[in-house]
Design a protein around this motif. Structure first.
Motif, PDB file in Angstrom:
ATOM      1  N   ARG A   1       0.847  -1.204   0.000  1.00 41.11           N
ATOM      2  CA  ARG A   1       0.000   0.000   0.000  1.00 41.11           C
ATOM      3  C   ARG A   1       0.877   1.248   0.000  1.00 41.11           C
ATOM      4  O   ARG A   1       0.665   2.170  -0.784  1.00 41.11           O
ATOM      5  N   PHE A   2       1.887   1.264   0.857  1.00 42.32           N
ATOM      6  CA  PHE A   2       2.778   2.409   0.942  1.00 42.32           C
ATOM      7  C   PHE A   2       3.489   2.658  -0.389  1.00 42.32           C
ATOM      8  O   PHE A   2       3.531   3.789  -0.867  1.00 42.32           O
ATOM      9  N   LEU A   3       4.024   1.607  -0.982  1.00 40.02           N
ATOM     10  CA  LEU A   3       4.735   1.767  -2.256  1.00 40.02           C
ATOM     11  C   LEU A   3       3.800   2.235  -3.366  1.00 40.02           C
ATOM     12  O   LEU A   3       4.182   3.041  -4.208  1.00 40.02           O
ATOM     13  N   ARG A   4       2.574   1.720  -3.366  1.00 40.02           N
ATOM     14  CA  ARG A   4       1.598   2.141  -4.379  1.00 40.02           C
ATOM     15  C   ARG A   4       1.295   3.628  -4.243  1.00 40.02           C
ATOM     16  O   ARG A   4       1.287   4.363  -5.228  1.00 40.02           O
ATOM     17  N   THR A   5       1.072   4.100  -3.012  1.00 40.01           N
ATOM     18  CA  THR A   5       0.734   5.513  -2.822  1.00 40.01           C
ATOM     19  C   THR A   5       1.956   6.415  -2.998  1.00 40.01           C
ATOM     20  O   THR A   5       1.830   7.528  -3.474  1.00 40.01           O
ATOM     21  N   ALA A   6       3.131   5.913  -2.629  1.00 31.95           N
ATOM     22  CA  ALA A   6       4.349   6.724  -2.747  1.00 31.95           C
ATOM     23  C   ALA A   6       4.784   6.885  -4.190  1.00 31.95           C
ATOM     24  O   ALA A   6       5.405   7.882  -4.545  1.00 31.95           O
TER      25      ALA A   6
END
Length: 82
Positions: free
Chosen positions: A62-67
């Motif tokens: 999730r973090f990598l997708r949003t970042a």
């Protein structure tokens, strides 16, 4: 440079340590600690309120997708005044 990706065969319920996450995203631990202090970045957990920090594989994804979801500013047209 290759994009940061989590292997498809990693179970979303799996756990990643703080150190492993920093290595995965190629970011110094000091930077990720600063993100945590400022309340940005992924959500971390500790077992029994102490010890090592962990993140789930799903949270890392999730973090990598949003970042990495970037929006490009509209390109300036020739003759536009600013």
């Amino acid at each position: 440079m290759n994009p940061i990706q989590i292997p498809d065969d990693w179970d979303d319920r799996g756990l990643i340590t703080f150190e492993e996450f920093c290595d995965l995203i190629r970011t110094p631990q000091r930077t990720v600690r600063d993100w945590r202090r400022r309340g940005i970045g992924p959500r971390w957990a500790r077992f029994n309120g102490c010890g090592r920090l962990y993140i789930t594989v799903a949270e890392a994804r999730r973090f990598l997708r949003t970042a990495t979801a970037t929006t490009r500013p509209a390109q300036r047209k020739a003759g536009d005044a600013r």
